[in-house]
Write an enzyme that holds these catalytic residues in place. Structure first.
Site, PDB file in Angstrom:
ATOM      1  N   ASN A   8     103.433  65.565   0.738  1.00  0.00           N
ATOM      2  CA  ASN A   8     104.405  64.555   0.325  1.00  0.00           C
ATOM      3  C   ASN A   8     105.226  65.131  -0.832  1.00  0.00           C
ATOM      4  O   ASN A   8     104.760  65.164  -1.971  1.00  0.00           O
ATOM      5  CB  ASN A   8     103.657  63.281  -0.104  1.00  0.00           C
ATOM      6  CG  ASN A   8     104.613  62.182  -0.538  1.00  0.00           C
ATOM      7  OD1 ASN A   8     105.812  62.248  -0.288  1.00  0.00           O
ATOM      8  ND2 ASN A   8     104.081  61.162  -1.199  1.00  0.00           N
ATOM      9  N   TRP A   9     106.424  65.589  -0.500  1.00  0.00           N
ATOM     10  CA  TRP A   9     107.248  66.247  -1.532  1.00  0.00           C
ATOM     11  C   TRP A   9     107.838  65.257  -2.533  1.00  0.00           C
ATOM     12  O   TRP A   9     108.347  65.649  -3.561  1.00  0.00           O
ATOM     13  CB  TRP A   9     108.396  67.017  -0.863  1.00  0.00           C
ATOM     14  CG  TRP A   9     107.994  68.261  -0.151  1.00  0.00           C
ATOM     15  CD1 TRP A   9     106.718  68.690   0.129  1.00  0.00           C
ATOM     16  CD2 TRP A   9     108.874  69.267   0.385  1.00  0.00           C
ATOM     17  NE1 TRP A   9     106.756  69.885   0.807  1.00  0.00           N
ATOM     18  CE2 TRP A   9     108.064  70.256   0.975  1.00  0.00           C
ATOM     19  CE3 TRP A   9     110.259  69.414   0.434  1.00  0.00           C
ATOM     20  CZ2 TRP A   9     108.611  71.384   1.597  1.00  0.00           C
ATOM     21  CZ3 TRP A   9     110.807  70.533   1.057  1.00  0.00           C
ATOM     22  CH2 TRP A   9     109.979  71.507   1.624  1.00  0.00           C
ATOM     23  N   LYS A  10     107.781  63.972  -2.185  1.00  0.00           N
ATOM     24  CA  LYS A  10     108.387  62.935  -3.041  1.00  0.00           C
ATOM     25  C   LYS A  10     109.848  63.288  -3.338  1.00  0.00           C
ATOM     26  O   LYS A  10     110.525  63.788  -2.453  1.00  0.00           O
ATOM     27  CB  LYS A  10     107.559  62.739  -4.316  1.00  0.00           C
ATOM     28  CG  LYS A  10     106.085  62.495  -3.970  1.00  0.00           C
ATOM     29  CD  LYS A  10     105.264  61.993  -5.108  1.00  0.00           C
ATOM     30  CE  LYS A  10     103.817  61.852  -4.636  1.00  0.00           C
ATOM     31  NZ  LYS A  10     102.921  61.285  -5.615  1.00  0.00           N
ATOM     32  N   HIS A  96     103.485  53.671   0.790  1.00  0.00           N
ATOM     33  CA  HIS A  96     102.982  54.501  -0.310  1.00  0.00           C
ATOM     34  C   HIS A  96     102.929  53.656  -1.587  1.00  0.00           C
ATOM     35  O   HIS A  96     103.788  52.805  -1.805  1.00  0.00           O
ATOM     36  CB  HIS A  96     103.891  55.723  -0.506  1.00  0.00           C
ATOM     37  CG  HIS A  96     103.289  56.732  -1.436  1.00  0.00           C
ATOM     38  ND1 HIS A  96     103.363  56.614  -2.793  1.00  0.00           N
ATOM     39  CD2 HIS A  96     102.576  57.860  -1.188  1.00  0.00           C
ATOM     40  CE1 HIS A  96     102.723  57.637  -3.350  1.00  0.00           C
ATOM     41  NE2 HIS A  96     102.232  58.408  -2.392  1.00  0.00           N
ATOM     42  N   GLU A  98     103.729  54.264  -4.501  1.00  0.00           N
ATOM     43  CA  GLU A  98     104.929  54.339  -5.340  1.00  0.00           C
ATOM     44  C   GLU A  98     106.033  53.428  -4.812  1.00  0.00           C
ATOM     45  O   GLU A  98     106.941  53.057  -5.549  1.00  0.00           O
ATOM     46  CB  GLU A  98     105.386  55.807  -5.468  1.00  0.00           C
ATOM     47  CG  GLU A  98     104.454  56.578  -6.391  1.00  0.00           C
ATOM     48  CD  GLU A  98     104.400  58.070  -6.170  1.00  0.00           C
ATOM     49  OE1 GLU A  98     105.236  58.606  -5.410  1.00  0.00           O
ATOM     50  OE2 GLU A  98     103.507  58.714  -6.756  1.00  0.00           O
ATOM     51  N   GLU A 166      94.377  55.963  -0.592  1.00  0.00           N
ATOM     52  CA  GLU A 166      94.795  56.530  -1.874  1.00  0.00           C
ATOM     53  C   GLU A 166      94.620  55.503  -2.979  1.00  0.00           C
ATOM     54  O   GLU A 166      95.458  54.614  -3.143  1.00  0.00           O
ATOM     55  CB  GLU A 166      96.286  56.874  -1.819  1.00  0.00           C
ATOM     56  CG  GLU A 166      96.678  57.817  -0.721  1.00  0.00           C
ATOM     57  CD  GLU A 166      97.983  58.507  -1.073  1.00  0.00           C
ATOM     58  OE1 GLU A 166      97.919  59.706  -1.345  1.00  0.00           O
ATOM     59  OE2 GLU A 166      99.028  57.851  -1.113  1.00  0.00           O
ATOM     60  N   GLY A 172      99.436  60.726  -8.495  1.00  0.00           N
ATOM     61  CA  GLY A 172     100.552  61.141  -9.345  1.00  0.00           C
ATOM     62  C   GLY A 172     100.167  61.647 -10.721  1.00  0.00           C
ATOM     63  O   GLY A 172      98.988  61.738 -11.065  1.00  0.00           O
ATOM     64  N   SER A 214      95.645  63.082  -6.409  1.00  0.00           N
ATOM     65  CA  SER A 214      95.215  64.203  -7.264  1.00  0.00           C
ATOM     66  C   SER A 214      94.366  65.239  -6.537  1.00  0.00           C
ATOM     67  O   SER A 214      93.406  65.777  -7.098  1.00  0.00           O
ATOM     68  CB  SER A 214      94.454  63.681  -8.495  1.00  0.00           C
ATOM     69  OG  SER A 214      95.291  62.894  -9.304  1.00  0.00           O
ATOM     70  N   GLY A 235     100.447  65.398  -2.949  1.00  0.00           N
ATOM     71  CA  GLY A 235     101.733  65.330  -3.633  1.00  0.00           C
ATOM     72  C   GLY A 235     102.000  66.621  -4.391  1.00  0.00           C
ATOM     73  O   GLY A 235     102.464  67.613  -3.823  1.00  0.00           O
TER      74      GLY A 235
HETATM   75  P1  PGA Z   1      99.393  63.532  -5.958  1.00  0.00           P
HETATM   76  O1  PGA Z   1     100.155  62.520  -5.015  1.00  0.00           O
HETATM   77  O2  PGA Z   1      98.670  64.499  -5.075  1.00  0.00           O
HETATM   78  O3  PGA Z   1     100.458  64.174  -6.781  1.00  0.00           O
HETATM   79  O4  PGA Z   1      98.427  62.709  -6.796  1.00  0.00           O
HETATM   80  C1  PGA Z   1      99.487  61.967  -3.935  1.00  0.00           C
HETATM   81  C2  PGA Z   1     100.400  61.065  -3.132  1.00  0.00           C
HETATM   82  O5  PGA Z   1     101.525  61.412  -2.786  1.00  0.00           O
HETATM   83  O6  PGA Z   1      99.989  59.979  -2.831  1.00  0.00           O
END
Ligand code: PGA
Length: 253
Positions: A8-10, A96, A98, A166, A172, A214, A235
């Site tokens: 997940n590149w966000k 997600h 976020e 998650e 994050g 994480s 992420g």
């Molecule tokens: P992360 O993000 O690995 O940076 O904690 C995970 C995610 O995208 O849910």
């Protein structure tokens, strides 16, 4: 058992140039995989360009969300599931944390899932509690998230669904820690039990359940082996090819 690793590149990287570089590195890593599939969920503006290369069974492309609006119309700024499919997405992350943090309700998540499936996208549904308490009360919202997400879906639709567990507090940069493999295993069983109650046991066994939050090269093995995760949703570590490579190595062995 084949593993799924979602990258997940966000809202990264900053430029098309960097995106192409990262995609190339990811492609190189995918080229060495035998039993693991990467699903790279990238910003929409990069999707068409990155997904237009030679198709690979080890590297698939996805979006990070779809619009909750159907068809075409006066929806400024929205990008429909159909447009994303047209742009080259085969998958979409939906729900997600976020996005939920921006006010996305379970109801919206449900309609997005239906729109994505109707557009022939496969969906990666994210669920997770925002707080963990000792009493186990947090399991109720997890069950509710699943129930709402699957509302109106047929058993057959579940073949196109991946669930990513998650815990919100583990996702994050602000995260204090990841979950533990033992806790994940417990939650994955709970997720399967819930799907089994909603559909049936066979369907529940078919749905891959991933861990996210994480994940790095140090804890990946625990989730995949001890936690028996069907894969990982990553992420930050998916933006660092050296780190990502180590995680893929663990998934392969
Ligand atoms: P992360 O993000 O690995 O940076 O904690 C995970 C995610 O995208 O849910």
């Amino acid at each position: 058992m084949k593993k799924i690793v979602v990258a997940n590149w966000k809202m990264n990287p900053e430029t098309m140039r960097e995106a192409k570089k990262l995609a190339l590195e990811t492609k190189k890593l995918a080229g060495k995989l035998r039993s693991t599939t990467i699903i790279a969920c990238v910003p929409n503006v990069f999707l068409t360009e990155l997904a237009s290369g030679r198709p690979s069974t080890r590297l698939l492309w996805g979006a990070q969300d779809v619009s909750g609006k159907e068809g075409t119309g006066a929806f400024t700024g929205e990008v429909s599931a159909k447009l994303l499919q047209y742009a080259g997405a085969q998958f979409a992350i939906i729900g997600h944390s976020e996005r939920r943090a921006l006010g996305e309700s379970d109801e919206v998540v449900n309609s997005k899932i239906k729109l994505a499936l109707a557009a022939r996208l496969r969906v990666i549904i994210c669920i997770g509690e925002s707080e963990r308490d000792e009493s186990g009360d947090y399991l109720r919202p997890l069950r509710e998230q699943l129930k709402q997400a699957f509302r109106g879906l047929a058993k057959n639709d579940l073949k196109k669904v991946i669930v990513a567990y998650e815990p919100v507090w583990a996702v994050g940069r602000e995260a204090t820690r990841s979950d533990t493999p033992a806790e994940f295993l417990h939650h994955a069983l709970f997720i399967r039990k819930t799907i089994s109650d909603l559909f049936d046991a066979k369907t529940a066994m078919q749905v891959p359940v991933l861990y996210g939050g994480s994940v790095d090269s140090k804890n990946a093995e625990g989730f995949l082996k001890e936690g028996r995760a069907d894969g990982l949703l990553i992420g930050r570590a998916s933006l660092k090819p050296e780190e990502f490579k180590k995680i893929l190595y663990v998934a392969e062995h």
